[in-house]
Design a protein around this motif. Structure first.
Motif, short mmCIF file in Angstrom:
data_model
loop_
_atom_site.label_atom_id
_atom_site.label_comp_id
_atom_site.label_asym_id
_atom_site.label_seq_id
_atom_site.Cartn_x
_atom_site.Cartn_y
_atom_site.Cartn_z
N ASN A 71 54.50 76.56 47.51
CA ASN A 71 54.23 76.29 46.09
C ASN A 71 54.47 74.82 45.75
OD1 ASN A 71 53.66 79.01 45.82
ND2 ASN A 71 55.61 79.51 44.85
N ALA A 72 55.56 74.25 46.26
CA ALA A 72 55.87 72.84 45.98
C ALA A 72 54.82 71.92 46.59
CB ALA A 72 57.26 72.50 46.49
N ILE A 73 54.43 72.20 47.83
CA ILE A 73 53.42 71.37 48.49
C ILE A 73 52.07 71.50 47.78
CG2 ILE A 73 52.08 71.09 50.62
CD1 ILE A 73 54.64 71.89 52.16
N ALA A 74 51.70 72.72 47.40
CA ALA A 74 50.43 72.94 46.70
C ALA A 74 50.42 72.21 45.36
CB ALA A 74 50.19 74.43 46.49
N LYS A 75 51.53 72.25 44.66
CA LYS A 75 51.62 71.56 43.37
C LYS A 75 51.41 70.06 43.55
CE LYS A 75 54.72 71.12 39.42
NZ LYS A 75 56.03 71.49 38.85
N ALA A 76 52.02 69.50 44.59
CA ALA A 76 51.84 68.06 44.86
C ALA A 76 50.39 67.76 45.24
CB ALA A 76 52.79 67.63 45.97
N GLY A 77 49.81 68.61 46.07
CA GLY A 77 48.42 68.41 46.48
C GLY A 77 47.44 68.48 45.34
N LYS A 78 47.69 69.41 44.44
CA LYS A 78 46.81 69.55 43.26
C LYS A 78 46.99 68.37 42.30
CE LYS A 78 46.55 74.53 43.61
NZ LYS A 78 47.02 75.83 43.14
N ALA A 79 48.24 67.91 42.17
CA ALA A 79 48.51 66.78 41.26
C ALA A 79 47.78 65.52 41.72
CB ALA A 79 50.01 66.52 41.17
N THR A 80 47.70 65.33 43.03
CA THR A 80 47.02 64.15 43.56
C THR A 80 45.53 64.38 43.82
OG1 THR A 80 47.53 64.73 45.86
CG2 THR A 80 49.14 63.34 44.69
N GLY A 81 45.12 65.66 43.77
CA GLY A 81 43.73 66.00 44.04
C GLY A 81 43.38 65.95 45.52
N PHE B 192 44.51 68.19 48.11
CA PHE B 192 44.33 69.47 48.79
C PHE B 192 44.81 70.60 47.91
CE2 PHE B 192 48.36 67.64 50.17
CZ PHE B 192 49.26 68.66 49.90
N GLY B 193 44.51 71.82 48.36
CA GLY B 193 44.88 73.01 47.60
C GLY B 193 45.78 73.95 48.38
N ASP B 194 45.72 75.22 48.03
CA ASP B 194 46.63 76.23 48.57
C ASP B 194 46.50 76.44 50.08
OD1 ASP B 194 47.59 76.61 46.01
OD2 ASP B 194 46.34 78.37 45.63
#
Length: 72
Positions: A28-38, A40-42
């Motif tokens: 969840n933490a990695i996905a949140k960071a990936g989405k914030a930067t655009g 990568f996703g889940d």
């Protein structure tokens, strides 16, 4: 979603309590960071979580990790 069974069974929280290890929290933490930067996703976050857990196991062995050690 990651399998419930992982290398680590427990983790030491910041305040020192020992709780059940939950790989989904890392994902969840990695996905949140990936989405914030655009970047990568889940799906990529799940793959990165597996890499994080494997690297932590190589570094720490069978020791119960702390949250900080996993983040490092």
């Amino acid at each position: 979603m990651l399998q419930k069974q992982t290398i680590f069974q427990q983790i030491i929280k910041r305040e020192g309590t020992v709780v059940e290890f939950n790989a989904q929290k890392i994902t969840n933490a990695i996905a949140k960071a990936g989405k914030a930067t655009g970047e990568f996703g889940d799906k990529k976050a799940t793959k990165l979580t597996i890499q994080v857990i494997n690297l932590a196991h190589q570094t720490l062995g069978d020791k119960t990790p702390s949250v900080e050690e996993i983040q490092d």
